[in-house]
Design an enzyme around this catalytic site. Structure first.
Site, PDB file in Angstrom:
ATOM      1  N   SER B 324       0.803  -1.229   0.000  1.00  0.00           N
ATOM      2  CA  SER B 324       0.000   0.000   0.000  1.00  0.00           C
ATOM      3  C   SER B 324       0.833   1.275   0.000  1.00  0.00           C
ATOM      4  CB  SER B 324      -0.923   0.014   1.208  1.00  0.00           C
ATOM      5  OG  SER B 324      -1.805  -1.087   1.118  1.00  0.00           O
ATOM      6  N   HIS B 367     -15.352  -0.027   3.221  1.00  0.00           N
ATOM      7  CA  HIS B 367     -15.249   1.332   3.774  1.00  0.00           C
ATOM      8  C   HIS B 367     -16.449   2.187   3.419  1.00  0.00           C
ATOM      9  CE1 HIS B 367     -10.991   0.047   3.902  1.00  0.00           C
ATOM     10  NE2 HIS B 367     -10.942   0.845   4.959  1.00  0.00           N
ATOM     11  N   CYS B 380      -7.801   2.199   1.862  1.00  0.00           N
ATOM     12  CA  CYS B 380      -8.853   1.425   1.221  1.00  0.00           C
ATOM     13  C   CYS B 380      -8.370   0.861  -0.114  1.00  0.00           C
ATOM     14  CB  CYS B 380     -10.082   2.309   0.990  1.00  0.00           C
ATOM     15  SG  CYS B 380     -11.351   1.470   0.022  1.00  0.00           S
TER      16      CYS B 380
END
Lengths: 373, 628
Positions: B324, B367, B380
């Site tokens: 991420s 989310h 997310c």
């Protein structure tokens, strides 16, 4: 037609004796390099030096034949071109050359590694011969007549000195000085030139870098560097002396095989030889060298014209200086300078140049009776 | 034939002949002199010189110089020298060396000591080539050798410098180590190496070896049969190596080491203002002192065969999927290309379907509707699947390159890896297969073919932090000669520009601040009071298990297949001074495992800043209070 002119006398007067002397010295060289490299055995990944040297001798013989066949008068016409090419090679060395042992001397041309400073030894002889042939003088030369030759000599001298290769630069200077002295210099001019050099020494000294000064001091006074040059000389003298009258025998020189001797394949080959073959061997080798040198001077004496004389004289003095300085050095009577022993030290460019030099001698000798024009 | 020169331009005049007579005589005289000299050496002095050649009592002893000292930016010494007393053996031609060694062993045994032969010792010693039997022996052994020199001909004690690393393993993968030159060094074309010299073998010791090693000294001594000096024939003092000042901050370095706490991984901290490296730690590490004695074959094999690669500096040579942490790049690409605006929302229901495959978000329930800020703060995945899909692989690759990924930074360190920035063309060339749409989705969250080094990651964020200048990371501040003359000073080198709109910088830097400082942020473990840390977590999969299967199998997944934990950050938000990347291999989540390590490093850094700038800090906090 000067080029490749056929004449029966070329063949009849071919100098077999000269060839025999040179080949004998080369044969001794091969045997000696074999011994010097003998205990390196373990490494084994490169082809041994003696094999390489053998190949260089073969290449040298080709150069010799070429230098013999083409009339030296024709060759001398191209002297400036040859000189120019060699200067260009020296410049290339400065730009792209290999550095080994802190000195940048070699370039690779198509995979062949050559040392242009060795080629310069022959080129400078040709160019000086050509110059003095073009500028004949009945009287000894005066200073201003020698201005251009001096420039011609200084250019390669400085380039080689900067590599740095003091030994080869010195040889270039010595050959040129010998040739110029030989053709005759006015005494007054000589005096002026000499005092000029003396006066310029402090000025040049001022511009030298510290390490260059140090190098020069050591050159003139090797006692200052007992570990480098001093150690080499001690080991060399032990090697030669311990050989005694008859030598320790082939492959049995302990100084050589135990690697006490430095630069065994190059500058100190004579020590290897003298250790293993004793005074008898050394004596024979020295006599061979002396015969070679005297023979070369004889060719200079009997040459047909001034051009031939100067070329032959230059080559003879090249051989004389290198042999005497090298052997004088390993015998501990001259300071240590990196000057190899002709035909004995390992080195391709030197071998080819020297062989070409011998070819020129044969050339001059064979054409001594032929009239031109 | 007598008149053979008649009519020719031959130069054979009487004077001319005269000259040659002189030349011939000179040649004859010189050669006679050479022959006399040869006779003198080989006949008159032969006996004496033959004896000398047999005993060869003249020794050329090399004096190894002191290696340059390495200090960190605050003058803390991280590589130093200690004198080592070595037991040395000079093999002669007569004495049997095994016998000598066993004699020495008996002498040691009397004092209940053992001989600890160095790896250099072998039974077949070359005559007159000194061999180090033992390195760094204690005074007791020195006393034994000195006292028994008569019965131990050829064995003597020598002093030589030995490398000491006060921080040991902590700095080992950065500094490398030193050891005796090997065949590769000798054949490297560097003519200054001679057998028995000490050379830098890895890391900084290797890169800066030509400065650090100094110049060998030497002495020529005449010795007796016991190798005792009779006469010194000359000595050249060694020249100590130059001292190196690094940009490393030992405190940050140590904090990183303690934070990693034995787990395999790496941490790098650098100054975003110029690329100066503050800390570079790779774990597990090795003990650099092992090499001083000549490492044993077993030790060496263990180090090389260890699956956690202690001999690799993972900061420059480790390549990992960025996970991420890649989202910053995807977000920047989306904003710059006009694909998204800060307010654009995507719906995350916990998954994203493409064709017949579903890509999960790490948060099972999803989310809900998220905009860019929350998507980054809470990391997310579905949001970025959407952005990635709209961008396509080549746009993503373009921005990854803009951030300096997929190319070496050019740091002066051995074995820097390039990483991989995949694109359609890359895949075609590399795998001879066209790009699959699903692969775009994977790379949007830093999985798939993406690979980068921790150094590239830190440098990419550093460039973002400083407003767009990509500096070349460096660790060398200056080099000083042993007597204090400045030889070389390092100037920062700019290697690229990260050209993004100001708005992009502003929006994303707020989001990165949120990751660490806002409720629900994944990087809250890296929060440091008053430091305004901005960062991004990452958890990169080692094997491609579906997200839910991963959760189910968590216990059963073997350690080596667990996720890599990543965290990258910079601080403070305005005018950042430090950027950090931490990667812990097979350790789990980035926020849980990597972020705390970064915090420890940040604390170590800001604690020192606070001490140094105390008056300023007090004035500032006073000003803040006034404003409130």
């Amino acid at each position: 037609m000067l080029f490749l002119k056929y004449d029966k006398r070329n063949y009849r007067d071919f100098d077999w004796a000269l060839l025999a002397i040179v080949l004998s010295i080369c044969a001794i060289g091969i045997i000696n390099i074999y011994s010097a490299g003998h205990s390196y055995g373990g490494a084994g990944e490169q082809s041994p030096f003696y094999i390489k040297q053998l190949l260089w001798i073969l290449l040298g013989l080709i150069a010799m034949i070429v230098a013999f066949l083409i009339d030296y008068r024709f060759l001398a016409r191209g002297a400036y071109v040859i000189f120019g090419i060699t200067i260009a090679l020296l410049l290339l060395v400065h730009l792209f050359g290999y550095t080994m042992h802190g000195s940048q001397r070699w370039i690779s041309i198509g995979g062949l590694v050559i040392q242009p400073s060795e080629l310069m030894k022959i080129a400078i002889i040709l160019v000086l011969a050509r110059y003095f042939e073009d500028h004949k003088s009945a009287k000894p030369y005066k200073l201003r007549q020698l201005f251009i030759p001096a420039l011609i000599v200084l250019l390669p001298f400085v380039l080689i000195l900067k590599q740095p290769d003091l030994g080869t630069a010195l040889v270039i200077l010595l050959i040129s000085a010998s040739v110029i002295f030989f053709i005759g210099v006015n005494w007054k001019s000589l005096l002026i030139a000499f005092s000029g050099v003396l006066l310029s020494v402090p000025i040049v000294w001022h511009f030298l870098k510290d390490y260059q000064k140090e190098r020069l001091i050591i050159f003139f006074n090797p006692e200052r560097d007992p570990l480098g040059a001093g150690y080499h000389i001690i080991q060399s003298m032990i090697a030669i002396g311990s050989g005694g009258l008859l030598g320790k025998g082939f492959l049995s020189g302990s100084q050589t095989q135990l690697k006490f001797l430095p630069e065994q394949q190059t500058d100190f080959v004579f020590s290897v030889f003298a250790e293993e073959w004793g005074f008898i061997g050394g004596f024979i080798l020295l006599i061979l060298f002396m015969s070679l040198i005297l023979w070369a001077f004889k060719i200079a004496l009997h040459a047909r014209d001034l051009l031939g004389t100067i070329i032959a004289f230059g080559i003879a003095s090249l051989l004389s200086w290198q042999v005497c300085i090298n052997i004088g050095m390993v015998l501990g009577v001259l300071p240590v300078v990196g000057i190899p022993l002709p035909f004995l030290s390992y080195g391709g460019s030197a071998m080819v140049s020297l062989m070409a030099g011998i070819g020129l001698l044969m050339n001059i000798n064979a054409r001594r009776f032929i009239m031109h024009k | 034939m007598e008149n053979r020169f008649t009519g020719l331009n031959a130069p054979e005049t009487p004077e001319f002949r005269q000259k040659f007579k002189v030349v011939f005589s000179v040649v004859l005289i010189v050669f006679s002199l050479l022959l006399i000299r040869l006779w003198y050496l080989q006949v008159i002095k032969a006996t004496e010189l033959r004896e000398r050649s047999e005993s060869n009592s003249v020794r050329f002893r090399k004096i190894i110089p002191m290696r340059g000292v390495i200090t960190d930016r605050n003058g803390v010494v991280i590589a130093d020298n200690l004198p080592s007393f070595d037991v040395v053996y000079m093999p002669g031609t007569t004495e049997d060396n095994e016998q000598l060694v066993s004699r020495l062993q008996i002498l040691y045994a009397r004092k209940k000591m053992q001989i600890d032969l160095s790896s250099q010792y072998s039974k077949k010693a070359r005559p007159f080539m000194p061999v180090k039997l033992e390195r760094n022996v204690g005074m007791e052994k020195v006393a034994i050798v000195e006292a028994n020199s008569v019965t131990l001909p050829g064995i003597y004690v020598d002093v030589s410098p030995m490398r000491l690393y006060p921080q040991g393993e902590i700095t080992a993968s950065l500094l490398g180590y030193t050891g005796e030159v090997d065949k590769d060094d000798l054949e490297s074309g560097d003519s200054e190496y001679t057998l028995g010299d000490i050379a830098g073998k890895h890391g900084v010791e290797k890169v800066l070896d030509s400065y650090l090693r100094g110049r060998n000294g030497a002495e020529l001594v005449e010795v007796n049969v016991h190798e005792k000096e009779i006469q010194n024939l000359g000595r050249v003092e060694p020249q100590p190596g130059s001292n190196v000042v690094m940009t490393i901050d030992s405190d940050v370095q140590k904090a990183a080491w303690l934070g990693l706490n034995g787990k395999a991984g790496s941490a790098i901290a650098l100054d975003p203002r110029d690329g100066a490296i503050l800390a570079m730690v790779s774990t597990p590490s090795f003990d650099p002192h092992l090499f001083n004695m000549g490492i044993t074959a077993e030790h060496w094999r263990d180090l090389l065969q260890n699956p956690l690669a202690p001999m690799t500096n993972k900061v420059v040579s480790g390549q990992y999927p960025p996970g991420s942490t890649y989202k910053l790049i995807i977000a920047a690409a989306g904003l710059e290309e006009g694909i998204i605006t800060p307010h654009k929302q995507f719906f995350c229901g916990g998954g994203f379907t493409m064709g017949n495959r579903t890509f999960r978000c790490w948060k099972k329930g999803g989310h809900g509707h998220v905009s860019l800020h929350r998507a980054l703060v809470e990391s997310c995945d579905v949001y970025f699947y959407n952005v990635g899909k709209l961008l396509g692989p080549d746009k993503i690759a373009k921005y990854a390159r803009l951030f300096g990924l997929g190319q070496p930074t050019g740091i002066a360190f051995p074995n820097e890896k390039t990483g991989i920035v995949p694109s359609q063309q890359w895949k075609l060339a590399r795998m001879k297969q066209p790009w699959l749409p699903g692969e775009t989705i994977s790379i949007a969250i830093g999985q798939g073919y993406n690979l980068l080094t921790p150094l590239q990651l830190a440098n990419a964020y550093a460039a973002f932090a400083n407003g767009g200048i990509i500096w070349q990371p460096y660790y060398l501040q200056r080099i000083e000669s042993f007597d204090g003359k400045k030889l070389k000073e390092f100037k920062p080198v700019k290697i690229g520009n990260l050209t993004l709109k100001k708005e992009t910088f502003d929006v994303l830097s707020k989001a990165l601040w949120g990751v660490v400082n806002e409720e629900g942020g994944t990087g809250r473990n890296a929060m440091v009071l008053n430091a305004n840390v901005c960062g991004k977590t990452g958890t990169s999969q080692v094997i491609g298990l579906p997200q839910d299967a991963r959760a189910r199998l968590a216990k059963r997944i073997r350690d080596m297949h667990k996720d890599h934990a990543l965290f990258v950050c910079y601080a403070p938000q305005k005018n950042p001074e430090i950027a950090i990347a931490v990667i812990v291999e097979n350790a789990g989540g980035g926020g849980a495992v990597a972020a705390p390590i970064a915090r420890q490093m940040l604390e170590a850094y800001f604690k020192k800043q606070a001490q140094e700038k105390k008056p300023v800090a007090i004035a500032q906090s006073a000003a803040v209070r006034k404003n409130q």
